[in-house]
Design a protein around this motif. Structure first.
Motif, PDB file in Angstrom:
ATOM      1  N   GLY A 126       0.833  -1.194   0.000  1.00  7.84           N
ATOM      2  CA  GLY A 126       0.000   0.000   0.000  1.00  7.84           C
ATOM      3  C   GLY A 126       0.877   1.256   0.000  1.00  7.84           C
ATOM      4  O   GLY A 126       2.103   1.168  -0.084  1.00  7.84           O
ATOM      5  N   PRO A 127       0.225   2.424   0.106  1.00  6.03           N
ATOM      6  CA  PRO A 127       0.960   3.690  -0.038  1.00  6.03           C
ATOM      7  C   PRO A 127       1.729   4.071   1.224  1.00  6.03           C
ATOM      8  O   PRO A 127       1.292   4.933   1.975  1.00  6.03           O
ATOM      9  CB  PRO A 127      -0.162   4.702  -0.333  1.00  6.03           C
ATOM     10  CG  PRO A 127      -1.384   4.106   0.292  1.00  6.03           C
ATOM     11  CD  PRO A 127      -1.216   2.616   0.315  1.00  6.03           C
ATOM     12  N   VAL A 128       2.860   3.399   1.465  1.00  9.45           N
ATOM     13  CA  VAL A 128       3.680   3.695   2.651  1.00  9.45           C
ATOM     14  C   VAL A 128       5.119   3.984   2.214  1.00  9.45           C
ATOM     15  O   VAL A 128       5.552   3.507   1.167  1.00  9.45           O
ATOM     16  CB  VAL A 128       3.695   2.517   3.654  1.00  9.45           C
ATOM     17  CG1 VAL A 128       2.341   2.349   4.324  1.00  9.45           C
ATOM     18  CG2 VAL A 128       4.117   1.206   2.981  1.00  9.45           C
TER      19      VAL A 128
ATOM     20  N   ALA B 236      11.427   0.554   2.229  1.00  5.01           N
ATOM     21  CA  ALA B 236      12.630   0.189   1.469  1.00  5.01           C
ATOM     22  C   ALA B 236      12.236  -0.439   0.134  1.00  5.01           C
ATOM     23  O   ALA B 236      12.859  -0.190  -0.899  1.00  5.01           O
ATOM     24  CB  ALA B 236      13.478  -0.786   2.288  1.00  5.01           C
ATOM     25  N   LEU B 237      11.198  -1.279   0.160  1.00  5.93           N
ATOM     26  CA  LEU B 237      10.693  -1.957  -1.042  1.00  5.93           C
ATOM     27  C   LEU B 237       9.200  -2.111  -0.861  1.00  5.93           C
ATOM     28  O   LEU B 237       8.743  -2.359   0.258  1.00  5.93           O
ATOM     29  CB  LEU B 237      11.275  -3.371  -1.132  1.00  5.93           C
ATOM     30  CG  LEU B 237      12.475  -3.678  -2.001  1.00  5.93           C
ATOM     31  CD1 LEU B 237      12.708  -5.180  -2.020  1.00  5.93           C
ATOM     32  CD2 LEU B 237      12.268  -3.156  -3.421  1.00  5.93           C
ATOM     33  N   ASN B 238       8.439  -1.994  -1.954  1.00 10.13           N
ATOM     34  CA  ASN B 238       6.990  -2.131  -1.821  1.00 10.13           C
ATOM     35  C   ASN B 238       6.488  -3.347  -2.597  1.00 10.13           C
ATOM     36  O   ASN B 238       6.831  -3.530  -3.771  1.00 10.13           O
ATOM     37  CB  ASN B 238       6.295  -0.865  -2.326  1.00 10.13           C
ATOM     38  CG  ASN B 238       4.941  -0.688  -1.663  1.00 10.13           C
ATOM     39  OD1 ASN B 238       4.175  -1.641  -1.571  1.00 10.13           O
ATOM     40  ND2 ASN B 238       4.664   0.514  -1.183  1.00 10.13           N
TER      41      ASN B 238
ATOM     42  N   VAL C 131       7.473  -6.018   8.000  1.00 10.37           N
ATOM     43  CA  VAL C 131       6.546  -6.163   6.875  1.00 10.37           C
ATOM     44  C   VAL C 131       5.214  -5.519   7.217  1.00 10.37           C
ATOM     45  O   VAL C 131       4.647  -5.757   8.292  1.00 10.37           O
ATOM     46  CB  VAL C 131       6.313  -7.652   6.510  1.00 10.37           C
ATOM     47  CG1 VAL C 131       5.567  -7.770   5.197  1.00 10.37           C
ATOM     48  CG2 VAL C 131       7.625  -8.426   6.449  1.00 10.37           C
ATOM     49  N   SER C 132       4.697  -4.707   6.300  1.00  9.97           N
ATOM     50  CA  SER C 132       3.377  -4.078   6.470  1.00  9.97           C
ATOM     51  C   SER C 132       2.307  -5.145   6.649  1.00  9.97           C
ATOM     52  O   SER C 132       2.456  -6.263   6.145  1.00  9.97           O
ATOM     53  CB  SER C 132       2.997  -3.298   5.209  1.00  9.97           C
ATOM     54  OG  SER C 132       3.787  -2.160   5.040  1.00  9.97           O
ATOM     55  N   PRO C 133       1.187  -4.797   7.304  1.00  7.22           N
ATOM     56  CA  PRO C 133       0.075  -5.749   7.387  1.00  7.22           C
ATOM     57  C   PRO C 133      -0.457  -6.060   5.991  1.00  7.22           C
ATOM     58  O   PRO C 133      -0.548  -5.170   5.147  1.00  7.22           O
ATOM     59  CB  PRO C 133      -0.986  -4.999   8.205  1.00  7.22           C
ATOM     60  CG  PRO C 133      -0.297  -3.816   8.799  1.00  7.22           C
ATOM     61  CD  PRO C 133       0.903  -3.523   7.962  1.00  7.22           C
TER      62      PRO C 133
END
Ligand code: TXA
Ligand code: MG
Length: 322
Positions: A260-262, A265-267, A298-300
């Protein structure tokens, strides 16, 4: 048999390359090839020496059976019995990212080692055009686990395979990145439909096709009875770095793997698309390892659709290493 001292050939996925790959398989050699999920490490499923070579090249425990890849439903019916549920799923989702665990036929022309001596056999008809062409050119069942050393992250590109198994296998067919990016969903059909591994086919699609809910075995815990799927050990799919899940931001010393839009370092997918995140996941974990990152936050990731498989792999990657 492939040995450590030889160079691994890189084959192009054209007529010449696939004829060479099929010839090597016929000669009992090991050939890594692309599928839409991840790259597989293939060997003739009827040839005990070839299959023993796969276990050796990966350092895979002998009790952990391989998936047998065939070109179509008829190829599956020649080695296993398909009940009504199996036929319904096969007709709806093959070729594709679904593996069915079925009762092995007594007259199946398969070596016993490929299914680790079990009475069942895991079968998949891959959708990748190069995999399909190779299976047709070879004309028999191909045993193929993911083409990575046991316990490590699955390869989604030929260079991942070369980096970790180069010199240990005869060839790799290079057809660029795998589009699904996460291993197949594994469903056992007997005694009732059971999801042994969430994967590249969303569980709700499988349940809609069956008209009922899938059974989900409790996660396996170290030291407890053997898991229903021998490969489902808690720690698996591990990069070198340690992982912390459901992180909204990176702590000092961590690199954020975003969704998502955060700022990160890597998306995995800036637009929050689960299919895109699945396709990027394994390459992203390798890339952070390559950058020498020691800790990944790691993002949710939402647990719906392909998110179930992404979260399964992330939980295993974050589990204490055994
Ligand atoms: O997408 C995929 O499934 C990839 C591509 C190459 O097809 N293959 C793959 O294979 O992920 P592998 O070996 O990494 O995972 C196969 C899983 C293991 O967890 C194994 O225990 C399980 O399938 N399996 C194989 N035969 C089984 C059986 N008879 N009963 C239960 N589980 C089985
Ligand atoms: Mg694997």
């Amino acid at each position: 048999m492939a040995t450590d001292s030889r160079q691994t050939e890189v084959l192009y996925p054209d007529g010449t390359g696939l004829a060479r790959a099929a010839g090597l398989l016929r000669a009992g050699e090991l050939v890594a090839f692309p599928t839409e999920t991840v790259y597989g490490l293939g060997g003739d499923a009827r040839n005990d020496d070839a299959i023993a070579g796969i276990f050796r090249a990966k350092g895979r425990p002998r009790f952990n059976p391989l998936i047998v890849h065939v070109a179509d439903i008829d190829g599956a019916a020649a080695i296993a019995r398909l009940n009504d549920d199996a036929r319904r799923l096969a007709e709806a989702f093959w070729p594709g990212p679904l593996t069915l665990v079925l009762a092995r036929r007594r007259d199946a022309r398969l070596c016993h080692r490929v299914s680790a001596g079990l009475e069942t056999v895991a079968i998949r008809v891959p959708a990748h055009p190069v995999a399909r062409e190779l299976l047709r050119a070879f004309g028999g069942p191909v045993g193929a686990p993911s083409a990575n050393p046991s316990g490590k992250v699955s390869p989604t590109r030929a260079e991942h395979v070369l980096g970790e198994l180069g010199g240990r296998i005869s060839a790799v067919v290079d057809a660029g990145p795998s589009t699904v990016g996460i291993e197949s969903s594994i469903v056992a059909l007997s005694p009732e439909p059971t999801l042994l591994r969430p994967g590249g086919l969303a569980p709700d699609a499988i349940e809609a096709c069956l008209g009922r809910a899938l059974r989900r075995p409790a996660p396996h815990q170290a030291g407890k009875a053997a898991p229903e799927s021998p490969g489902q050990l808690a720690s698996h799919y591990a990069p070198r770095a340690a992982l912390r899940l459901n992180a909204t931001r990176a702590r000092p010393g961590e690199a954020l793997l975003g969704f998502g839009p955060v700022a990160c370092a890597l998306n995995l997918s800036r637009r929050g698309d689960l299919a895109e995140a699945a396709a990027n996941l394994f390459h992203a974990l390798r890339e952070l390892d390559r950058r020498g990152v020691a800790r990944i936050a790691v993002s949710p990731i939402p647990d719906r659709g392909l998110g179930a498989a992404i979260n399964d792999r992330l939980r295993r990657a974050a589990a204490p290493r055994v």
